[in-house]
Design an enzyme around this catalytic site. Sequence first.
Site, PDB file in Angstrom:
ATOM      1  N   GLU B 256      46.911  22.915  35.389  1.00 27.87           N
ATOM      2  CA  GLU B 256      48.180  23.624  35.407  1.00 27.87           C
ATOM      3  C   GLU B 256      49.240  22.542  35.265  1.00 27.87           C
ATOM      4  O   GLU B 256      49.433  21.725  36.158  1.00 27.87           O
ATOM      5  CB  GLU B 256      48.322  24.373  36.733  1.00 27.87           C
ATOM      6  N   CYS B 295      56.820  24.664  39.474  1.00 26.84           N
ATOM      7  CA  CYS B 295      56.238  24.728  38.122  1.00 26.84           C
ATOM      8  C   CYS B 295      56.619  26.017  37.432  1.00 26.84           C
ATOM      9  O   CYS B 295      56.589  26.106  36.213  1.00 26.84           O
ATOM     10  CB  CYS B 295      54.728  24.581  38.196  1.00 26.84           C
TER      11      CYS B 295
END
Lengths: 505, 505
Positions: B256, B295
């Site tokens: 990720e 994020c």
Amino acid sequence: MIELRSYVCGSWSAGTGARQTLVNPATEAPLASASSEGVDLGAALQYAREKGGPALRALGFAGRGALLRAIADAMQSSRDELINLGIANGGNTRSDAKFDVDGAIGTLLAYAELAPTLGEARMLTDGEGIQLGRSPRFHGQHVLTPRRGVAVHVNAFNFPAWGFAEKAAVALLAGMPVLSKPATSSAMVAHRIAELIVEGKILPDGALQLLVGRPRDLIEHLGAQDVLAFTGSGDTGELIRAMPNIIKHSVRVNIEADSLNAAVLGPDVEPRSDMYELFLKEVVRDMTQKAGQKCTAIRRVIVHGGVAEEVRNDLAELLAVVKVGDPAEEETKMGPLATASQLADAREGVQRLGGKLAFGSAAPVGSKGFFLSPILVEGPGAVVHEREVFGPIASLIAYKEDPARIVASGNGGLVCSIYSEDQEFLDATVAEVAPFHGRIYLGHPKVELSPGPGTVLPQLVHGGPGRAGGGEELGGPRGLAFYLQRTALEGSRPVIAKITGAKQP
Amino acid sequence: MIELRSYVCGSWSAGTGARQTLVNPATEAPLASASSEGVDLGAALQYAREKGGPALRALGFAGRGALLRAIADAMQSSRDELINLGIANGGNTRSDAKFDVDGAIGTLLAYAELAPTLGEARMLTDGEGIQLGRSPRFHGQHVLTPRRGVAVHVNAFNFPAWGFAEKAAVALLAGMPVLSKPATSSAMVAHRIAELIVEGKILPDGALQLLVGRPRDLIEHLGAQDVLAFTGSGDTGELIRAMPNIIKHSVRVNIEADSLNAAVLGPDVEPRSDMYELFLKEVVRDMTQKAGQKCTAIRRVIVHGGVAEEVRNDLAELLAVVKVGDPAEEETKMGPLATASQLADAREGVQRLGGKLAFGSAAPVGSKGFFLSPILVEGPGAVVHEREVFGPIASLIAYKEDPARIVASGNGGLVCSIYSEDQEFLDATVAEVAPFHGRIYLGHPKVELSPGPGTVLPQLVHGGPGRAGGGEELGGPRGLAFYLQRTALEGSRPVIAKITGAKQP
């Protein structure tokens, strides 16, 4: 000599420059030539993204399923021609070539049949809707949409029809355009299939392209919405995974590579029993069908020490009647290997395995063609758990009490077959070997017309962890996921219901 | 100054040699030190495989679910302590630190609740049984079994609690032992959580290990049955993917990484409407919560040209009242960045974005601590679609008619949020941006207590294609798949039913 052509950007291209020669592996007679020089591969991929993708997506699942059926029909109509090409160019016996062509047609039809079950909504839903808040209004729904890139398929030499079809069926049904690259040495079958599809105007423009010859810079052009499915050696798989653009853009890669498939005979199985005979039959079939050149073929025959000698003698007896020769001759039961380099590799592999040759020899057979006898190695060295020898070769390994540990030392495979009627043994062995395999085949003499462990079925996943490449293909609807992006939709329930085209709650 | 320790092979180890210093990012005061030198990481992984794995697998899903609940309870009991550590070591406001700790607890509980629904069979079945032959006797059933290796979790600095818990919850429930490596700079929270788990003797021996400090050779020891989940920069993700053992053994890797999350305001949304106000509120929240170090935070604010000026003025007005300062002070609404290098990186990133600063500046704030003001960039250069500037920074981009194309130029992201009540616009935009995202958040002012696009929910997948790393975590039961091997069982139906523990047909 036939000049094979690539089909890119809506037209056929024979390529330029030096050409590779395709031969008949039984006679070494040249059959065709191929070159991909001068073919603009970046343009081909862009053509797929811009033309093929939108056209396929506009059709929906049912429409795309109809295309698969049309491809299967076209192949069925030219079945004899395709089988004869497999015999000539692949060194296949008629039975081997039928296995390849019929496997391809069966897989296309299986996905054609799946299509209408996927509904006609504009996106596929994945699972049920999820209540996210205290009230049902705040809602989640996972959906699957086709990736906007191109599906590049790099296939192995052993199944030019089936390899093409099993990848193309799934990608096309998912809604992704395909660029398929068969292995050059046996490309005549895939080339003819592509001709049939183009001649029949079966697919929309850009939905299927064929690259014959070297892949050149093909993979360097792939980006974040593209996917790559590769079947072949672990070494090539590693090179692909390490390519900078593959890494940088998180290109989805499915690799199906080496596999030291094991067949385990349970300690309960008595020689001469139905289970024992089934086991023998399936080991011999896997060793000799396609001259052992199946990614799923049994490489390690793992039997209890108490019956090892009997198994060795019985296998040797059965292998002795397998007639090796030119598959153009009717009495031939096993043809040659596919290429000179495959033959050299297999012969070298047999030396590496060590142990004792319980049947056959790695010596050359005849003066023309890439022939090898079936070879049964007894008591191989530890390399048997590391080196896949791709030919009519299996190793016999005796266990005392823990066959699952021996199986697992192969470090990941496509399929493990287990022959036993002792439920406790089955329970324990399956639990131990499952994490290392994509498929476990349970031999059962009462299962009618069992295809054996070496046959890939479209309904079941094909792939395996570790050495086998870590990939997964087929498995019915599961196979589609590779070509689709899963997205969670989060928001108001009625709004999401409208977007997915689901019935209003 | 606290000496942080790693927990490996059943005991705590402070490491040897030079130590890294953890500071308070608001004051730069040293808080703790860490070193992983001298910790035998190969032994730690082997310990997990040999001790933790078997112990977890023996428990079954319900038993493992109970462990997650116990971890959540232990964190709940020490919630204030964990929050205070987040404030001190993470530069978090109290609200930021609660977001992290409560997110962790919520995720653990969500997976604890999932556990009893997974049944008590010895393996998880995947889908229905499949009739493979003409008679129902020849049968297929996909099953999922825990991988026999270790789950290595490498977490980012921004969510020391949540990042730890969201990965550990899923792996532990799946039945894989965990070795968790928090980012060193903010490791105090994860370190304390590990202490709570060890002190409370919550998990079986070897089920959870903690590595504090540099990862050293950790990843080089991973093999075919291990998995690696990494959250962090795309650059580090690329290094991991390229490692020879990762490639050679097909180690499952979930990455990720970077994401240029977009918020799209539909052309139908009138300024001052509820939808417009929700949009403003959520953009400002994402820019300032955790000082923009999420994020999932909105980086690209994409609005119709007709309202761009109004949006710019309204955002500037809202940002102007965000008090930046030491999070130990109650009136502070936004704390510092986490480290000096994050600050330098963010300041450099703002320069790179180009365009005009509609609010804030990249100049240093104060003489101590890693502070930056919120920054709104207007009309950035094309680099806005390539460079994630990880801080309280967003760019305003005006569209004429095709916002989906602008969104897609980010080349893959974690989440895209869309604010519109025009169903046609929603249908078209969702269909276009879905293949590029793991999640699409549909703003809706009537959805009660909307968490906004920046909040990761355990029920929905978290991850994204392309630039975002190509991974997928969470998503309720979907997250388990990463830690499980899917295997097709093929054979006689009653035999398979006994193996899977399903009721006899």
